[in-house]
Design a protein around this motif. Sequence first.
Motif, PDB file in Angstrom:
ATOM      1  N   SER A   1       3.691   6.114   0.358  1.00 45.24           N
ATOM      2  CA  SER A   1       3.692   6.753  -0.963  1.00 45.24           C
ATOM      3  C   SER A   1       2.821   6.036  -1.982  1.00 45.24           C
ATOM      4  O   SER A   1       2.458   6.627  -3.005  1.00 45.24           O
ATOM      5  N   ASN A   2       2.465   4.775  -1.716  1.00 39.61           N
ATOM      6  CA  ASN A   2       1.701   4.006  -2.699  1.00 39.61           C
ATOM      7  C   ASN A   2       0.202   4.195  -2.475  1.00 39.61           C
ATOM      8  O   ASN A   2      -0.380   3.587  -1.574  1.00 39.61           O
ATOM      9  N   SER A   3      -0.418   5.018  -3.298  1.00 39.83           N
ATOM     10  CA  SER A   3      -1.845   5.305  -3.136  1.00 39.83           C
ATOM     11  C   SER A   3      -2.719   4.101  -3.500  1.00 39.83           C
ATOM     12  O   SER A   3      -3.912   4.099  -3.210  1.00 39.83           O
TER      13      SER A   3
ATOM     14  N   SER B   1      -7.960   0.188   3.220  1.00 40.44           N
ATOM     15  CA  SER B   1      -7.802   1.502   2.609  1.00 40.44           C
ATOM     16  C   SER B   1      -9.127   2.253   2.477  1.00 40.44           C
ATOM     17  O   SER B   1      -9.129   3.465   2.256  1.00 40.44           O
TER      18      SER B   1
ATOM     19  N   LYS C   1      -5.945   9.285   3.731  1.00 43.86           N
ATOM     20  CA  LYS C   1      -5.487   8.984   2.370  1.00 43.86           C
ATOM     21  C   LYS C   1      -5.173  10.244   1.567  1.00 43.86           C
ATOM     22  O   LYS C   1      -4.410  10.201   0.616  1.00 43.86           O
ATOM     23  N   THR C   2      -5.751  11.351   1.974  1.00 49.30           N
ATOM     24  CA  THR C   2      -5.507  12.594   1.248  1.00 49.30           C
ATOM     25  C   THR C   2      -4.039  12.987   1.307  1.00 49.30           C
ATOM     26  O   THR C   2      -3.443  13.407   0.313  1.00 49.30           O
TER      27      THR C   2
ATOM     28  N   LYS D   1      -1.756  10.778   2.614  1.00 50.20           N
ATOM     29  CA  LYS D   1      -1.014   9.515   2.699  1.00 50.20           C
ATOM     30  C   LYS D   1      -0.303   9.385   4.038  1.00 50.20           C
ATOM     31  O   LYS D   1       0.927   9.208   4.113  1.00 50.20           O
TER      32      LYS D   1
ATOM     33  N   ASP E   1       2.563  -0.998   4.341  1.00 55.39           N
ATOM     34  CA  ASP E   1       1.430  -0.922   3.429  1.00 55.39           C
ATOM     35  C   ASP E   1       1.434  -2.179   2.577  1.00 55.39           C
ATOM     36  O   ASP E   1       2.488  -2.739   2.269  1.00 55.39           O
TER      37      ASP E   1
END
Lengths: 116, 113
Positions: free
Chosen positions: B26-28, B52, B68-69, B71, B92
């Motif tokens: 959840s952490n972008s 990343s 990443k789009t 996650k 992460d």
Amino acid sequence: EADIYQTPRYLVIGTGKKITLECSQTMGHDKMYWYQQDPGMELHLIHYSYGVNSTEKGDLSSESTVSRIRTEHFPLTLESARPSHTSQYLCASSDPPGLASTDTQYFGPGTRLTVL
Amino acid sequence: GESVGLHLPTLSVQEGDNSIINCAYSNSASDYFIWYKQESGKGPQFIIDIRSNMDKRQGQRVTVLLNKTVKHLSLQIAATQPGDSAVYFCADVLSRGYQKVTFGTGTKLQVIP
């Protein structure tokens, strides 16, 4: 394979006892960590250290304390153990990464603690 | 709050087949991601990591894909062997002075001989 050691591997003690879990690494890593893990569950950070004389509390509240007098040694102490402290305790260490690498944590084998 | 979660708690795979273990985060802002393997009675063992700014990284018999789009992170194990049986954790990592590592709950991989 990483050189990080934990003793004892297994410990069964009675309520109210003071215990110290040992963690040592021979890699010269500055950063060290303690995690608590219940069986099959995720790891929760309870303490970490940037280096000698540096200690910080992690995300999970813990009644334990740690010390970092030497780079290679990061012991965790419970002053008065209780059944709620029953868990697996994992120690890890890492070093600042180079340009092409990440700051990977290397884990010890863990100490499985049971408090009766 | 921040979380890293795995889609399946247990995965059974025939020996020799490929395994795919999935993970959602959840952490972008995470800087990189790590896959760990934990055998019974042992501490987690590093398998592979990915920064990343990458979307794929290959190791020996393992490939990690990062989307990443959505996650999403996956670990692919080629030609799964009995020795691959373990619990696999994704994590992460946010590097801001010290590492803030968020572990998922783990997926148990069972290899059927």
